[in-house]
Design a protein around this motif. Structure first.
Motif: not given
Length: 356
Positions: A39, A43, A164, A167, A171
């Motif tokens: 992903n 992202y 965001v 995320i 990550q």
């Protein structure tokens, strides 16, 4: 006119350069979500959307630019976006990706680009105008999510930014995979610009900033919009056919700039070379380009116009379009990449069953 040419080419060249060096390919990103369960590029798109949203609504708040969400042609957005998603898989790149890959010398992208420009022009000023207008006439009165719900747009922006950021933090905490790299042949700025591997998130930040820049530059020439690929691509062909200067606008120089910026990046990184596709790939690319032109014209935008810009403007059109572009990409990916592999495995499985 001079201002239009210079600012359009400059903004487009920046975008083309960043996308080529950062391999900012949404087609591959959407496909990898389904096939590889990766992903990262999706992202990265969310990061670009968040940055643009904060920047553009700040400009609106200070009266620098204007924006009207208008109505929501929901049926056209759903159908067009799904067809566009299928088309980008066949073409091997989305609208912007096709422009920047053409700048790398990929002749299959030139073929797809011609199909894309041709069908976009047909949909906007040719035989399919009645079809386009008829489907787009099915509308809901408000396209703005904030207006529909009665809440401030900044509530949605801040909520989205928070998601965001979460995320990105998640990550970045994941273990890093060591990627073997060759010994640098260049130093300093040349190494950073043309040799060093760019992280998708870094590329996304730059794309988001360029998307913000596009708004005031475009509106200064009378074009009340930000980044857009489909209509300018159609305008190029319309101008070449009719000679009508009304088709010449800031957007035309934006897309030509994308080609130029990609060419500069590809030459600087020694990635430019002419590559001729085989006949089957060429035909598939042309069909994909036509589906892209049909779908993007119907939906009122491509993966950039809808998926990056209209999402940042917190519109129903942007987010519904992004969803159905992804679904179209996944559908095409299943029939092109997944199903053939399943069929190849099936005879072996059946043979083992018979032997047992």
């Amino acid at each position: 006119m001079f201002q239009m040419i210079v600012t359009g080419l400059l903004c487009g060249a920046l975008l083309g350069f960043v996308m080529q060096r950062g391999r900012f390919c949404l087609t591959g990103g959407f496909r990898d979500m389904y096939i590889a369960k990766d992903n990262r590029m999706f992202y990265a798109l969310l990061i670009a959307i968040a940055i643009q949203s904060v920047g553009v609504f700040s400009l609106i708040q200070f009266g620098v630019i204007e924006f009207s969400a208008g109505s929501f042609p929901w049926l056209a957005v759903i159908l067009g976006s799904f067809v566009f998603g299928i088309g980008i898989v066949l073409a091997g790149g989305c609208a912007t990706g096709t422009w920047y890959r053409a700048g790398e010398g990929l002749l299959g992208s030139w073929i797809a680009l011609f199909g894309y420009m041709f069908m976009s022009a047909v949909m906007k000023s040719g035989l399919l105008v009645p079809v386009n207008q008829s489907i787009q006439s099915v509308q809901l009165p408000s396209n703005s999510i904030a207006e529909t719900t009665g809440l401030s747009v900044w509530i949605y922006i801040l909520l989205f930014v928070a998601i965001v950021v979460g995320i990105v933090i998640k990550q970045q905490k994941k273990p890093k995979i060591a990627i073997p790299t060759m010994k640098p042949k260049r130093t300093g700025l040349a190494h950073l610009l043309f040799e060093k591997r760019w992280h998708p998130f870094f590329s996304a930040i730059l794309v988001g900033l360029i998307a913000i820049l596009a708004w005031p530059l475009s509106e200064a020439t009378g074009r009340m919009s930000g980044l857009g690929i489909t209509t300018p691509s159609a305008n190029i062909l319309q101008y070449l056919v009719t000679g009508d200067r009304l088709f010449v606008n800031w957007g035309i120089f934006l897309v030509l700039g994308i080609f130029l910026g990609s060419f500069i990046a590809a030459k600087g990184s020694n990635e430019f070379r002419f590559r001729m596709p085989d006949a089957k790939t060429g035909i598939t690319s042309f069909i994909g380009g036509n589906l892209m032109g049909f779908g993007a014209s119907l939906a009122g935008g491509c993966s950039i116009g809808n998926g990056l810009v209209m999402t940042a403007m917190m519109t129903w059109q942007g987010w519904v379009s992004l969803l159905f572009i992804i679904l179209g990409t996944w559908t095409a990916s299943y029939f092109i990449f997944v199903r053939p592999k399943v069929r190849k495995k099936s005879p072996t499985v059946q043979t083992k069953i018979n032997m047992a």
